[in-house]
Motif scaffolding. Structure first.
Motif, PDB file in Angstrom:
ATOM      1  N   THR A 114       0.826  -1.212   0.000  1.00 17.72           N
ATOM      2  CA  THR A 114       0.000   0.000   0.000  1.00 17.72           C
ATOM      3  C   THR A 114       0.857   1.258   0.000  1.00 17.72           C
ATOM      4  O   THR A 114       0.599   2.213  -0.769  1.00 17.72           O
ATOM      5  N   SER A 115       1.855   1.271   0.853  1.00 19.35           N
ATOM      6  CA  SER A 115       2.701   2.470   0.946  1.00 19.35           C
ATOM      7  C   SER A 115       3.513   2.677  -0.332  1.00 19.35           C
ATOM      8  O   SER A 115       3.726   3.832  -0.752  1.00 19.35           O
ATOM      9  N   GLN A 116       3.936   1.591  -0.965  1.00 15.63           N
ATOM     10  CA  GLN A 116       4.667   1.735  -2.215  1.00 15.63           C
ATOM     11  C   GLN A 116       3.755   2.277  -3.311  1.00 15.63           C
ATOM     12  O   GLN A 116       4.160   3.153  -4.105  1.00 15.63           O
ATOM     13  N   ALA A 117       2.512   1.770  -3.365  1.00 13.67           N
ATOM     14  CA  ALA A 117       1.556   2.277  -4.356  1.00 13.67           C
ATOM     15  C   ALA A 117       1.238   3.743  -4.113  1.00 13.67           C
ATOM     16  O   ALA A 117       1.112   4.542  -5.060  1.00 13.67           O
ATOM     17  N   GLN A 118       1.101   4.132  -2.853  1.00 13.21           N
ATOM     18  CA  GLN A 118       0.829   5.524  -2.517  1.00 13.21           C
ATOM     19  C   GLN A 118       1.992   6.419  -2.926  1.00 13.21           C
ATOM     20  O   GLN A 118       1.796   7.511  -3.465  1.00 13.21           O
ATOM     21  N   TYR A 119       3.193   5.938  -2.682  1.00 12.97           N
ATOM     22  CA  TYR A 119       4.365   6.726  -3.065  1.00 12.97           C
ATOM     23  C   TYR A 119       4.426   6.908  -4.570  1.00 12.97           C
ATOM     24  O   TYR A 119       4.704   8.027  -5.079  1.00 12.97           O
ATOM     25  N   GLU A 120       4.160   5.851  -5.332  1.00  8.74           N
ATOM     26  CA  GLU A 120       4.197   5.959  -6.782  1.00  8.74           C
ATOM     27  C   GLU A 120       3.119   6.905  -7.296  1.00  8.74           C
ATOM     28  O   GLU A 120       3.343   7.675  -8.261  1.00  8.74           O
ATOM     29  N   ARG A 121       1.924   6.909  -6.663  1.00 10.19           N
ATOM     30  CA  ARG A 121       0.834   7.795  -7.091  1.00 10.19           C
ATOM     31  C   ARG A 121       1.172   9.257  -6.807  1.00 10.19           C
ATOM     32  O   ARG A 121       0.980  10.138  -7.654  1.00 10.19           O
ATOM     33  N   VAL A 122       1.692   9.514  -5.603  1.00 11.43           N
ATOM     34  CA  VAL A 122       2.045  10.886  -5.233  1.00 11.43           C
ATOM     35  C   VAL A 122       3.173  11.402  -6.116  1.00 11.43           C
ATOM     36  O   VAL A 122       3.175  12.581  -6.552  1.00 11.43           O
ATOM     37  N   GLN A 123       4.140  10.527  -6.387  1.00 12.82           N
ATOM     38  CA  GLN A 123       5.253  10.939  -7.226  1.00 12.82           C
ATOM     39  C   GLN A 123       4.786  11.271  -8.642  1.00 12.82           C
ATOM     40  O   GLN A 123       5.252  12.245  -9.271  1.00 12.82           O
ATOM     41  N   ALA A 124       3.816  10.482  -9.141  1.00 11.73           N
ATOM     42  CA  ALA A 124       3.284  10.747 -10.477  1.00 11.73           C
ATOM     43  C   ALA A 124       2.550  12.085 -10.512  1.00 11.73           C
ATOM     44  O   ALA A 124       2.669  12.859 -11.492  1.00 11.73           O
ATOM     45  N   GLU A 134       6.267  18.636  -2.906  1.00 12.70           N
ATOM     46  CA  GLU A 134       7.469  17.827  -2.740  1.00 12.70           C
ATOM     47  C   GLU A 134       7.509  17.168  -1.372  1.00 12.70           C
ATOM     48  O   GLU A 134       7.985  16.034  -1.215  1.00 12.70           O
ATOM     49  N   LYS A 135       6.967  17.838  -0.372  1.00  7.74           N
ATOM     50  CA  LYS A 135       6.937  17.270   0.990  1.00  7.74           C
ATOM     51  C   LYS A 135       6.071  16.011   1.034  1.00  7.74           C
ATOM     52  O   LYS A 135       6.429  15.021   1.679  1.00  7.74           O
ATOM     53  N   SER A 136       4.932  16.038   0.328  1.00 12.23           N
ATOM     54  CA  SER A 136       4.066  14.855   0.307  1.00 12.23           C
ATOM     55  C   SER A 136       4.770  13.673  -0.353  1.00 12.23           C
ATOM     56  O   SER A 136       4.630  12.521   0.071  1.00 12.23           O
ATOM     57  N   VAL A 137       5.545  13.961  -1.385  1.00 13.42           N
ATOM     58  CA  VAL A 137       6.297  12.903  -2.045  1.00 13.42           C
ATOM     59  C   VAL A 137       7.332  12.314  -1.096  1.00 13.42           C
ATOM     60  O   VAL A 137       7.494  11.091  -1.018  1.00 13.42           O
ATOM     61  N   GLN A 138       8.025  13.156  -0.360  1.00 14.05           N
ATOM     62  CA  GLN A 138       9.039  12.665   0.574  1.00 14.05           C
ATOM     63  C   GLN A 138       8.421  11.847   1.711  1.00 14.05           C
ATOM     64  O   GLN A 138       8.975  10.817   2.123  1.00 14.05           O
ATOM     65  N   GLU A 139       7.275  12.286   2.193  1.00  8.88           N
ATOM     66  CA  GLU A 139       6.614  11.526   3.260  1.00  8.88           C
ATOM     67  C   GLU A 139       6.153  10.151   2.762  1.00  8.88           C
ATOM     68  O   GLU A 139       6.297   9.135   3.458  1.00  8.88           O
ATOM     69  N   ALA A 140       5.619  10.083   1.580  1.00  5.44           N
ATOM     70  CA  ALA A 140       5.172   8.808   1.018  1.00  5.44           C
ATOM     71  C   ALA A 140       6.362   7.888   0.779  1.00  5.44           C
ATOM     72  O   ALA A 140       6.293   6.657   1.004  1.00  5.44           O
ATOM     73  N   GLN A 141       7.486   8.472   0.306  1.00  7.12           N
ATOM     74  CA  GLN A 141       8.674   7.657   0.083  1.00  7.12           C
ATOM     75  C   GLN A 141       9.224   7.107   1.403  1.00  7.12           C
ATOM     76  O   GLN A 141       9.623   5.941   1.473  1.00  7.12           O
ATOM     77  N   THR A 142       9.232   7.925   2.435  1.00 10.30           N
ATOM     78  CA  THR A 142       9.733   7.479   3.743  1.00 10.30           C
ATOM     79  C   THR A 142       8.891   6.332   4.294  1.00 10.30           C
ATOM     80  O   THR A 142       9.418   5.347   4.819  1.00 10.30           O
TER      81      THR A 142
END
Length: 354
Positions: A114-124, A134-142
């Motif tokens: 789930t967290s990996q999918a969320q990170y990929e969606r936010v990054q897209a 950019e902060k949301s992307v970093q939080e999802a990646q973490t």
């Protein structure tokens, strides 16, 4: 003849009679008796390096001593090994910890996906015209990296638990612990089966068979199925060990005998079976008495090749058909150890009461 002459003649007659009696007494006392005619035979003798006890047949019958001929035995037909029922509580403790780790692995795995999918969606979205900060992307990646790290830690924990299971209980039981739904694990957890560690120092280079027979505390024999080589040796014995499944309940720690088929016990060797009631212990060694003459019993050392609950098999020192003492061997040993030259009967009955 006057009275004085009669008195002198009487004294002389008495003196002559007394001298004759004294001579007869000296002659009788100096004559050899029956015991001095010939020395008594020795009761215990050392003949050809073996201790031989001589007993009259009537004494043997009165003592209840019994003999029986030795039977030929081909050793290797059913070699005996030693078995002990191992404690499975550490196995169940490790299995429980492994089950908890596997459950956690499923949870962490789901979170990681789930967290990996969320990170990929936010990054897209971030790449698409900065629709995400950019902060949301970093939080999802973490969060995605954290979940992946938890998965790796869980893999290490489960691997350590499986390794501990293999080191203590072998591969088959380790796999059963990893899959609690299997029939083997259900049998063990419901106390419908136990695990026996079977050891034999005389079979180091010969693999154990798939099935053996095991003696129960009730004196019965039950079948046992091999699981795997035992990664741990029996603390009381030295030798190769295997783990066997016994499909019945036997108390933990029970020590008993296992009977291994000839195919696993090496080439057959001709021997003699000596029953257990024909064996006595003396000086830390097994001995048996063999009747070598109608009134002679020879004590021989027993060097066992195989051991059974009801006796042993030897390949030297005894021959098939020899008469061995099966009842009263301990009496013969006591008689043999009794000091020689000590009278067993009292010559003066009144003094026996002292």
């Amino acid at each position: 003849m006057n009275r004085r002459h009669f008195f002198i003649i009487s004294l002389l007659a008495v003196a002559v009679a007394g001298a004759a009696c004294w001579g007869l007494f000296r002659t009788a006392s100096s004559a050899p008796g029956p015991s001095a005619a010939a020395p008594a035979a020795q009761r215990v003798q050392l003949i050809n390096g073996e201790s031989v006890l001589t007993l009259a047949p009537d004494i043997v019958r009165a003592s209840g001593i019994e003999i029986a001929p030795l039977a030929a035995q081909v050793t290797g037909v059913a070699r005996t090994a030693y078995a002990s029922i191992i404690d499975l509580q550490p196995f169940f403790d490790l299995a429980q910890r492994l089950a908890a780790a596997q459950a956690e692995r499923e949870i962490v795995s789901g979170q990681a996906r789930t967290s990996q999918a969320q990170y990929e969606r936010v990054q897209a979205l971030y790449r698409d015209d900065r629709n995400m900060s950019e902060k949301s992307v970093q939080e999802a990646q973490t969060l995605a990296l954290s979940d992946q790290a938890r998965m790796r830690a869980n893999d290490i924990t489960r691997g350590a638990l499986l390794a501990s299971l293999r080191q203590q209980f072998g591969d088959v039981l380790a796999q059963a612990a990893a899959q609690p739904a299997t029939a083997l694990f259900r049998q063990l957890s419901s106390s419908k089966a136990v695990v026996a560690r079977v050891t034999s120092a005389t079979m180091d280079n010969v693999p154990f068979p798939e099935r053996i027979a095991l003696d129960t505390p009730e004196g019965r024999r039950v079948a046992a199925r091999q699981l795997s080589p035992s990664p741990q040796a029996d603390p009381a014995l030295q030798g190769v060990s295997y783990l066997y499944l016994v499909e019945r309940s036997i108390p933990t720690g029970t020590r008993t005998f296992a009977h291994v088929a000839a195919a696993a016990s090496g080439p057959a060797v001709a021997g003699v079976a000596i029953p257990g009631n024909a064996i006595v212990w003396y000086g830390g060694q097994r001995w048996s008495y063999v009747r070598t003459a109608p009134d002679r019993y020879t004590r021989r050392p027993v060097s066992a090749t195989d051991e059974y609950p009801d006796g042993v098999v030897v390949t030297k020192g005894f021959h098939a058909g020899e008469a061995v003492v099966i009842r009263g061997a301990q009496l013969l040993l006591s008689e043999e150890q009794r000091p020689q030259g000590i009278a067993t009967q009292c010559k003066d009955p009144p003094e026996c009461d002292d």
